[in-house]
Design an enzyme around this catalytic site. Structure first.
Site, PDB file in Angstrom:
ATOM      1  N   GLU A 107       0.830  -1.213   0.000  1.00  0.00           N
ATOM      2  CA  GLU A 107       0.000   0.000   0.000  1.00  0.00           C
ATOM      3  C   GLU A 107       0.859   1.256   0.000  1.00  0.00           C
ATOM      4  O   GLU A 107       1.623   1.484   0.945  1.00  0.00           O
ATOM      5  CB  GLU A 107      -0.913   0.024   1.224  1.00  0.00           C
ATOM      6  CG  GLU A 107      -1.775   1.272   1.302  1.00  0.00           C
ATOM      7  CD  GLU A 107      -2.555   1.370   2.609  1.00  0.00           C
ATOM      8  OE1 GLU A 107      -3.564   2.103   2.626  1.00  0.00           O
ATOM      9  OE2 GLU A 107      -2.156   0.739   3.602  1.00  0.00           O
ATOM     10  N   ASP A 127      -5.393   2.804  -1.758  1.00  0.00           N
ATOM     11  CA  ASP A 127      -6.120   3.615  -0.782  1.00  0.00           C
ATOM     12  C   ASP A 127      -6.385   4.982  -1.407  1.00  0.00           C
ATOM     13  O   ASP A 127      -5.450   5.752  -1.659  1.00  0.00           O
ATOM     14  CB  ASP A 127      -5.300   3.743   0.499  1.00  0.00           C
ATOM     15  CG  ASP A 127      -6.090   4.360   1.636  1.00  0.00           C
ATOM     16  OD1 ASP A 127      -6.676   5.449   1.427  1.00  0.00           O
ATOM     17  OD2 ASP A 127      -6.129   3.782   2.735  1.00  0.00           O
ATOM     18  N   GLN A 136      -9.296   0.916  -0.468  1.00  0.00           N
ATOM     19  CA  GLN A 136      -9.742   1.513   0.783  1.00  0.00           C
ATOM     20  C   GLN A 136     -10.146   2.963   0.536  1.00  0.00           C
ATOM     21  O   GLN A 136      -9.658   3.609  -0.397  1.00  0.00           O
ATOM     22  CB  GLN A 136      -8.642   1.446   1.847  1.00  0.00           C
ATOM     23  CG  GLN A 136      -8.372   0.027   2.319  1.00  0.00           C
ATOM     24  CD  GLN A 136      -7.230  -0.045   3.309  1.00  0.00           C
ATOM     25  OE1 GLN A 136      -6.216   0.650   3.173  1.00  0.00           O
ATOM     26  NE2 GLN A 136      -7.375  -0.895   4.314  1.00  0.00           N
ATOM     27  N   GLU A 156     -11.705   2.627   5.751  1.00  0.00           N
ATOM     28  CA  GLU A 156     -10.646   2.906   6.723  1.00  0.00           C
ATOM     29  C   GLU A 156     -10.678   4.397   7.083  1.00  0.00           C
ATOM     30  O   GLU A 156      -9.779   5.158   6.737  1.00  0.00           O
ATOM     31  CB  GLU A 156      -9.278   2.502   6.161  1.00  0.00           C
ATOM     32  CG  GLU A 156      -8.208   2.446   7.236  1.00  0.00           C
ATOM     33  CD  GLU A 156      -6.846   2.077   6.690  1.00  0.00           C
ATOM     34  OE1 GLU A 156      -6.096   1.369   7.396  1.00  0.00           O
ATOM     35  OE2 GLU A 156      -6.510   2.494   5.569  1.00  0.00           O
TER      36      GLU A 156
END
Length: 258
Positions: A143, A178, A204, A240
């Site tokens: 990530e 993300d 995310q 998240e």
């Protein structure tokens, strides 16, 4: 149509951790993710998930000493043995929890670190992790994380993650995209999502800039959810984010997607 997983490290924190599974299910979620499961027996977590009718979407490998601000080990020269132990521990949990994906955090480099050496370590460690995970049917994720939240973090942009994935060359290594981090570091979100869809294994979301609910802040998430659908992504989208108040009070954004 997007499918959402509640991140229990950030959401439902008004409950004790083990009670967050039932709270997430009551709110309409069908899956959960969180940072780390290792404070609890894997069997107890599996019971909580089964009782709530949930799937485990994702969790992270042990990150090193979190209390001393370590944020992963994968790109840290000299910590290879620690990383290998983290891989084995995470896979053991994943097998009990039937979790198909594990995030290997890269780590924070000292200012004086040799980035070329860190990259070589990162690639070698990810090859090892992917090889070990393949036998268990698990995908390893990496990530990119923004430098505002974690200064000095080794991996910061989706394009960098893609380069690493291509260099490692493992079929079970993928990008954890993300949207929150990407907006802060790169922007141009729809283009970024499309450009890296072929290597994306998990997504995310959170509002920017405060990391609250996805309907709070500068990102047009309904538009991006359509973009994500157009790419053919059918995995979980991890929520998240840090709720502004009680988690349930901020879930109005989710109702149209349930």
């Amino acid at each position: 149509m997007p499918r959402f997983a509640a991140n229990l490290s950030m959401m439902f924190v008004e409950y004790d951790f083990l009670d967050r599974f039932a709270a997430a299910a009551d709110a309409g979620f069908k899956a959960v993710e969180y940072l780390f499961p290792y404070e609890y027996p894997a069997e107890e977590l599996a019971r909580r998930m089964e009782r709530a009718g949930l799937e485990q979407a994702l969790f992270n490998l042990p990150p090193g000493d979190w209390a001393k601000a370590e944020r992963g080990l994968a790109a840290l020269p000299g910590r290879e043995a620690d990383f290998a132990r983290a891989v084995d521990q995470a896979i053991a949990y994943a097998q009990v929890l039937r979790c198909p994906k594990l995030h290997a955090m890269a780590g924070i480099l000292p200012v004086t670190a040799d980035r070329a050496a860190a990259r070589r370590t990162y690639v070698a460690n990810l090859r090892h992790a992917a090889d070990r995970a393949a036998a268990a049917g698990v995908t390893i994720l990496i990530e990119p994380i923004n430098t505002r939240d974690i200064p000095g973090y080794f991996l910061n942009r989706p394009s960098e993650g893609r380069e690493i994935i291509e260099e490692v060359g493992a079929t079970n290594l993928a990008l954890q995209f993300d949207v929150y981090h990407c907006q802060i570091m790169v922007g141009d979100l729809a283009t970024q999502i499309r450009a890296h869809a072929d290597v994306t294994g998990h997504i995310q979301i959170a509002g920017v800039p405060e990391r609250h609910e996805p309907d709070v802040g500068e990102i047009n998430y309904p538009y991006l959810f359509d973009v994500i659908d157009q790419t053919g992504y059918d995995g979980w989208i991890g929520c998240e984010y840090r709720p502004k108040g009680e988690t349930a009070d901020g879930l109005g954004w989710l109702k149209r997607w349930l």
